[in-house]
Scaffold this motif. Structure first.
Motif, short mmCIF file in Angstrom:
data_model
loop_
_atom_site.label_atom_id
_atom_site.label_comp_id
_atom_site.label_asym_id
_atom_site.label_seq_id
_atom_site.Cartn_x
_atom_site.Cartn_y
_atom_site.Cartn_z
N LEU A 1 0.84 -1.20 0.00
CA LEU A 1 0.00 0.00 0.00
C LEU A 1 0.87 1.25 0.00
O LEU A 1 2.00 1.22 0.50
CB LEU A 1 -0.91 0.04 1.23
CG LEU A 1 -2.08 -0.95 1.31
CD1 LEU A 1 -2.76 -0.84 2.67
CD2 LEU A 1 -3.09 -0.68 0.20
N GLN A 2 0.34 2.33 -0.50
CA GLN A 2 1.01 3.62 -0.42
C GLN A 2 1.21 3.98 1.04
O GLN A 2 0.29 3.94 1.85
CB GLN A 2 0.16 4.69 -1.11
CG GLN A 2 0.70 6.11 -0.96
CD GLN A 2 1.97 6.33 -1.76
OE1 GLN A 2 2.12 5.77 -2.83
NE2 GLN A 2 2.87 7.13 -1.24
N GLY A 3 2.44 4.32 1.41
CA GLY A 3 2.74 4.70 2.78
C GLY A 3 3.11 3.52 3.67
O GLY A 3 3.57 3.72 4.80
N SER B 1 5.63 -0.39 -0.06
CA SER B 1 5.09 0.56 -1.04
C SER B 1 6.10 0.73 -2.17
O SER B 1 7.29 0.45 -2.01
CB SER B 1 4.83 1.92 -0.38
OG SER B 1 6.05 2.52 0.02
N ASP C 1 7.24 3.46 -3.20
CA ASP C 1 8.19 4.49 -2.78
C ASP C 1 9.35 3.91 -1.99
O ASP C 1 10.44 4.50 -1.97
CB ASP C 1 7.48 5.55 -1.93
CG ASP C 1 6.57 6.43 -2.75
OD1 ASP C 1 6.74 6.47 -3.98
OD2 ASP C 1 5.66 7.07 -2.17
N SER D 1 -2.42 -3.17 -3.11
CA SER D 1 -2.82 -2.27 -4.18
C SER D 1 -2.32 -2.75 -5.55
O SER D 1 -1.11 -2.99 -5.73
CB SER D 1 -2.25 -0.87 -3.91
OG SER D 1 -2.25 -0.08 -5.07
N GLN E 1 0.25 0.04 -6.82
CA GLN E 1 1.59 -0.04 -6.24
C GLN E 1 2.34 -1.26 -6.78
O GLN E 1 3.53 -1.19 -7.09
CB GLN E 1 1.48 -0.13 -4.71
CG GLN E 1 0.92 1.11 -4.05
CD GLN E 1 1.86 2.29 -4.12
OE1 GLN E 1 3.02 2.20 -3.74
NE2 GLN E 1 1.36 3.41 -4.62
N TYR F 1 3.52 -0.53 -10.30
CA TYR F 1 4.68 0.37 -10.31
C TYR F 1 5.98 -0.42 -10.13
O TYR F 1 6.96 -0.22 -10.86
CB TYR F 1 4.57 1.38 -9.17
CG TYR F 1 3.57 2.49 -9.36
CD1 TYR F 1 3.07 2.82 -10.61
CD2 TYR F 1 3.11 3.24 -8.26
CE1 TYR F 1 2.16 3.84 -10.78
CE2 TYR F 1 2.20 4.26 -8.42
CZ TYR F 1 1.72 4.56 -9.67
OH TYR F 1 0.81 5.57 -9.83
#
Length: 318
Positions: A77-79, A83, A85, A113, A116, A119
């Motif tokens: 998940l984002q965060g 993730s 990121d 997700s 994600q 990506y």
């Protein structure tokens, strides 16, 4: 002159006072002991964290080459820890490091997700195209399902344990409805919207076939993206079995028969026997020092409690 009764009362008060003084002294001693013990524990934990960082630096400087490890840990998940990121910069650093002979993508995730996951999948493909001399070998741990498998299907090869759970190539959206419960307790839905489909799948309104059909189309499109990615990553290694894309998941043993994985192995065996660089260096982002300390303290306290109660360690097998 004091009579006997007064003398006894005075002696009793002295005894009470002395007992109070002894208790205060004992309490102070225990307070000092616990404060000192806490300081010692914090010092040891800080030294352990520093030692771990120094150990990583030492391995990187001493070894002529090593295997990079990048973790996909937990829900994607984002965060979150898993993730894009966090994972993508770790992959980029690992590929760019000239001493890295190969990259292990270590997955222990139930999914998450699709965005994600996509990506990370696309970045692995891009980096593989740039650094053609470095392989990405995925290793599934306890669980590598759904979005986790989406990511590792971009690897050159996939390894797992025979008891790992692998697969779940599907997409889901969960909802609920409370219409009948509202009728029983006399609650009325007074929702107002601008846009006839703004309240699609509203749990406080009756089911609408047209809403469900629309969402099923969305899920089917996302599912197709997932299927296409897996087929592109695994190629003709996948067996012609429609169950592969049904959302089912399998043990590593069955996953190998279906072509979802290539063979059995652990991160250590893959680094040693497949990549050829036994020394492993984790390129995943390091947690905040306070988070690392808190986890170590929690683990230490749990160990002490288990040892004091003479209890066995918990068995996790779900």
């Amino acid at each position: 002159m004091l009579n006997n009764e007064n003398q006894k009362a005075i002696d009793a008060l002295k005894d009470v006072a002395m007992a109070g003084i002894k208790e205060q002294r004992s309490s102070r001693r225990w307070s000092i002991f616990f404060k000192f013990a806490t300081l010692i524990l914090l010092f040891l934990l800080i030294m352990a964290v520093v030692g771990s960082a120094m150990s990583k630096s030492t391995r990187m400087s001493a070894a002529p080459s090593y295997t990079a490890v990048v973790d996909v840990q937990g829900v994607i998940l984002q965060g979150a820890e898993a993730s894009a990121d966090n994972i993508i910069p770790a992959l980029q650093d690992a590929f760019a490091d000239k001493k890295v002979k190969g990259i292990i993508l270590r997955c222990n995730s139930p999914g998450g997700s699709p965005v994600q996951s996509s990506y990370v999948y696309n970045e692995i493909k891009r980096l593989r195209g740039i650094y053609k001399d470095k392989k990405v070998i995925a290793v599934a741990a306890d669980l590598c399902a759904s979005g986790g498998y989406f990511i590792i299907s971009a690897a050159d090869e996939i390894y797992a344990n025979p008891s790992s759970l692998v697969g779940s190539i599907g997409v889901r959206m969960q909802s609920f409805g409370v219409v009948e419960a509202m009728k029983k307790i006399g609650v009325e839905n007074r929702e107002l919207t601008a846009g006839e489909n703004k309240a699609i799948l509203d749990p406080f309104s009756p089911r609408k076939p047209e809403d469900e059909a629309f969402v099923k189309d969305l899920l089917a499109t996302t599912h197709k993206h997932f299927i296409d990615a897996v087929k592109a990553g695994r190629g003709d290694r996948l067996k012609n079995d429609p169950d592969i894309f049904s959302g089912l998941f399998w043990t590593g043993e069955d996953a190998k028969a279906l072509g979802l994985i290539d063979d059995f192995g652990s991160p250590a065996s893959v680094a040693r026997d497949v990549i050829g660089a036994e020394t492993m260096v984790n390129f995943s982002p390091e947690k905040d020092i306070f988070e690392r300390l808190s986890k170590r303290i929690g683990a230490s306290v749990t160990k002490l409690l288990l040892e004091s109660n003479n209890s066995p360690a918990p068995v996790l097998y779900k």
